[in-house]
Enzyme design. Structure first.
Site, mmCIF file in Angstrom:
data_model
loop_
_atom_site.group_PDB
_atom_site.id
_atom_site.type_symbol
_atom_site.label_atom_id
_atom_site.label_comp_id
_atom_site.label_asym_id
_atom_site.label_seq_id
_atom_site.Cartn_x
_atom_site.Cartn_y
_atom_site.Cartn_z
ATOM 1 N N HIS A 172 -12.901 2.975 -0.495
ATOM 2 C CA HIS A 172 -13.044 1.928 0.664
ATOM 3 C C HIS A 172 -13.816 0.450 0.053
ATOM 4 O O HIS A 172 -13.982 -0.096 0.792
ATOM 5 C CB HIS A 172 -13.698 2.280 1.923
ATOM 6 C CG HIS A 172 -13.218 3.570 2.661
ATOM 7 N ND1 HIS A 172 -13.930 4.579 3.458
ATOM 8 C CD2 HIS A 172 -11.793 3.934 2.922
ATOM 9 C CE1 HIS A 172 -13.290 5.175 3.967
ATOM 10 N NE2 HIS A 172 -12.041 5.040 3.887
ATOM 11 N N ARG A 186 -12.959 15.457 7.217
ATOM 12 C CA ARG A 186 -13.585 16.024 5.948
ATOM 13 C C ARG A 186 -14.989 16.114 6.290
ATOM 14 O O ARG A 186 -15.643 15.481 7.214
ATOM 15 C CB ARG A 186 -13.751 14.764 4.844
ATOM 16 C CG ARG A 186 -12.322 14.613 4.310
ATOM 17 C CD ARG A 186 -12.365 13.600 3.251
ATOM 18 N NE ARG A 186 -11.096 12.900 2.788
ATOM 19 C CZ ARG A 186 -10.589 11.739 2.963
ATOM 20 N NH1 ARG A 186 -11.453 10.779 3.252
ATOM 21 N NH2 ARG A 186 -9.589 11.304 2.452
ATOM 22 N N ASN A 205 0.655 -1.267 0.050
ATOM 23 C CA ASN A 205 0.119 0.044 0.042
ATOM 24 C C ASN A 205 0.716 1.218 -0.207
ATOM 25 O O ASN A 205 1.513 1.557 1.003
ATOM 26 C CB ASN A 205 -0.958 0.129 1.345
ATOM 27 C CG ASN A 205 -1.923 1.242 1.427
ATOM 28 O OD1 ASN A 205 -1.622 1.897 0.324
ATOM 29 N ND2 ASN A 205 -2.501 0.988 2.205
ATOM 30 N N GLU A 249 -8.247 -5.144 5.009
ATOM 31 C CA GLU A 249 -8.094 -4.648 3.727
ATOM 32 C C GLU A 249 -7.120 -5.576 2.916
ATOM 33 O O GLU A 249 -6.907 -5.864 1.911
ATOM 34 C CB GLU A 249 -7.996 -3.464 3.455
ATOM 35 C CG GLU A 249 -9.373 -2.463 3.854
ATOM 36 C CD GLU A 249 -9.171 -1.163 3.822
ATOM 37 O OE1 GLU A 249 -8.962 -0.528 5.047
ATOM 38 O OE2 GLU A 249 -9.391 -0.258 2.901
ATOM 39 N N ARG A 291 -2.625 -1.907 -3.585
ATOM 40 C CA ARG A 291 -3.805 -1.106 -3.512
ATOM 41 C C ARG A 291 -3.687 -0.104 -4.460
ATOM 42 O O ARG A 291 -2.939 0.748 -4.388
ATOM 43 C CB ARG A 291 -3.739 -0.813 -1.985
ATOM 44 C CG ARG A 291 -4.967 0.247 -1.763
ATOM 45 C CD ARG A 291 -5.086 0.811 -0.460
ATOM 46 N NE ARG A 291 -6.062 1.637 -0.335
ATOM 47 C CZ ARG A 291 -6.245 2.806 0.257
ATOM 48 N NH1 ARG A 291 -5.179 3.359 1.148
ATOM 49 N NH2 ARG A 291 -7.284 3.580 0.521
#
Ligand code: ADP
Length: 428
Positions: free
Chosen positions: A189, A250, A15, A393, A100
């Site tokens: 995601h 956010r 990643n 993940e 990823r």
């Protein structure tokens, strides 16, 4: 650690961020991690590599401190650490390297073996993912240079959401303008939503095709998805990860006219507004903290701004649960995952409170209990299961990569079909 065999059984998952490289070497037979680690602050004087091999009884963690100039140097250093544990990149046990990749646009609906054309397409998507795709590309190119003969598989954050119908994926704006600039809702995601929705079905003792699940991925970034029979039909993030739930930094959903207003009235530039909404909003904007643990501590001390931040966060979450309930029509489970979802019992309790008429309830004792595994926290009488399902993940990336390159079910029993829907067609 499992004994070596002649069949490759391991996948290295990378990643690659703008200044970091996270890695996990995963043994597909049992999901164990023979080694994992992170390189941080790549390109700075104070780079750091932290490498953790799997050892009986723990221990053995190693660190390197000092400048690591770029991702190529970072991956070489990782390869050396792996080699020191007998797990080098030249190991015949390595089946693939899984990467990823944040944005796969509409082109990549499945995990994909990387070739020149795939690299060019990921590059072409940089304008819609300017922060992420360039770093992901560097990671892939570096790994290809080190092991050109090994399959490199790109697993896209957006792929799981490509099954969304146009009614959910389209913004209601002028179609020509939208299409000319590839403006639509992509969602992110996806690897987590795929993994968690499947694990939720497993927890209920059902096949993914049989269940409808609302997945709430609540980390620092946060997103919800509505999954019908294993396929995503709606998700809360959009063209970028800014849309949807209130997040650590956010804003999530906001009237787009706020941005014109800030330009006209406050004289802010587009870049300044970008920073405001992505970095200085959400929980941090509302109360100065983005860590839910700290926010709960402040609420316990009577802090009103922390309480407001929590209430805004939960209100938005509840709205999405209701919206996705309506989208799905029938819901079998609501699954909480990621840092906040897995750990913050008060968030789960508050988000579900008052939804008894929808068949949703949380058992206070089950909700408060701590566990590393997936578990149900709703009372037995509830029509809909509420679950805590830890996300993984990296394991999902490894499973998808392995299923693709070995043409087989994951050794842990996850069906290839569930991991790589129609993969043959997407890799030409
Ligand atoms: P990322 O999006 O960075 O991968 P994570 O899924 O690791 O994030 O989630 C990080 C967030 O999880 C933290 O910012 C914090 O708000 C929350 N978190 C982590 N542990 C706990 C805990 N024990 N209680 C409440 N919140 C927690």
């Amino acid at each position: 650690m499992t004994a070596p065999t002649s069949t490759p059984t391991r996948v290295l998952v990378l990643n690659s961020g703008s200044s970091s490289l996270k890695y996990q070497l995963i043994d597909m037979r049992d999901g164990s991690r023979p080694a994992q680690g992170i390189v941080e602050r790549i390109g700075e004087e104070t780079s750091r590599l932290a490498h953790t091999p799997l050892r009986e009884g723990g221990g053995g963690k190693r660190e390197r401190n000092g400048p690591i100039s770029d991702h190529s140097a970072a991956l070489k250093a990782v390869a050396e650490e792996l080699a020191a544990d007998g797990l080098g990149l030249d190991s015949p046990e390595l089946a693939a390297i899984g990467h990823r990749v944040v944005h796969g646009g509409l082109r990549f609906t499945e995990p994909t073996v990387v070739n020149g054309e795939v690299l060019a397409e990921i590059e072409r998507l940089v304008p819609v993912a300017p922060l992420h795709n360039p770093a992901n590309l560097i990671g892939i190119r570096t790994a290809m240079a080190l092991r050109p003969d090994l399959p490199q598989v790109a697993v896209f954050d957006t792929a799981f959401h490509t099954t969304m119908p146009e009614s959910a994926a389209r913004y209601a704006i002028d179609v020509e303008t939208a299409d000319a600039h590839r403006i639509r809702r992509y969602g992110f995601h996806g690897t987590s939503h795929a993994y968690v929705s499947r694990e939720t079905a497993r927890l209920l003792g059902k096949a993914p095709e049989e269940v409808n699940v609302i997945v709430l991925h609540l980390g620092n970034g946060a997103s919800a998805s509505a999954v019908r029979g294993g396929r995503c039909v709606d998700t809360s993030m959009g063209l970028t990860p800014l849309e949807g739930l209130v997040m650590g930094t956010r804003s999530g959903d906001i009237d787009p006219a706020v941005t014109f207003h800030l330009r006209r009235v406050a004289g802010m530039s587009a870049d300044e507004i970008d920073v405001l909404l992505n970095k200085r909003s959400g929980l941090v904007g509302l109360c100065g903290d983005n860590d839910m643990r700290e926010i709960r501590r402040r609420i316990d001390e009577g802090d009103e701004r922390a309480a407001l931040a929590f209430d805004v966060y939960v209100h938005r979450l509840k709205k999405y649960i209701g919206a996705y309930y309506a989208v799905l029509g029938r819901v079998d489970a609501v699954a909480f995952t990621a840092g906040v979802g897995e750990n913050a019992a008060p968030v789960r309790q508050a988000a579900i409170a008052g939804l008894e008429e929808l068949g949703l309830a949380v058992d206070a004792e089950l909700n408060a209990a701590r566990s590393d595994g997936a578990r149900i926290i709703s009372p037995e009488y509830a029509r809909v299961a509420v679950a805590v399902v830890p996300t993984d993940e990296e394991l999902e990336i490894a499973r998808q990569s392995y299923a693709l390159v070995r043409g087989a079910d994951a050794p842990d029993g996850t069906a290839r079909e569930a991991l790589v829907r129609g993969a043959e067609g997407s890799n030409e």
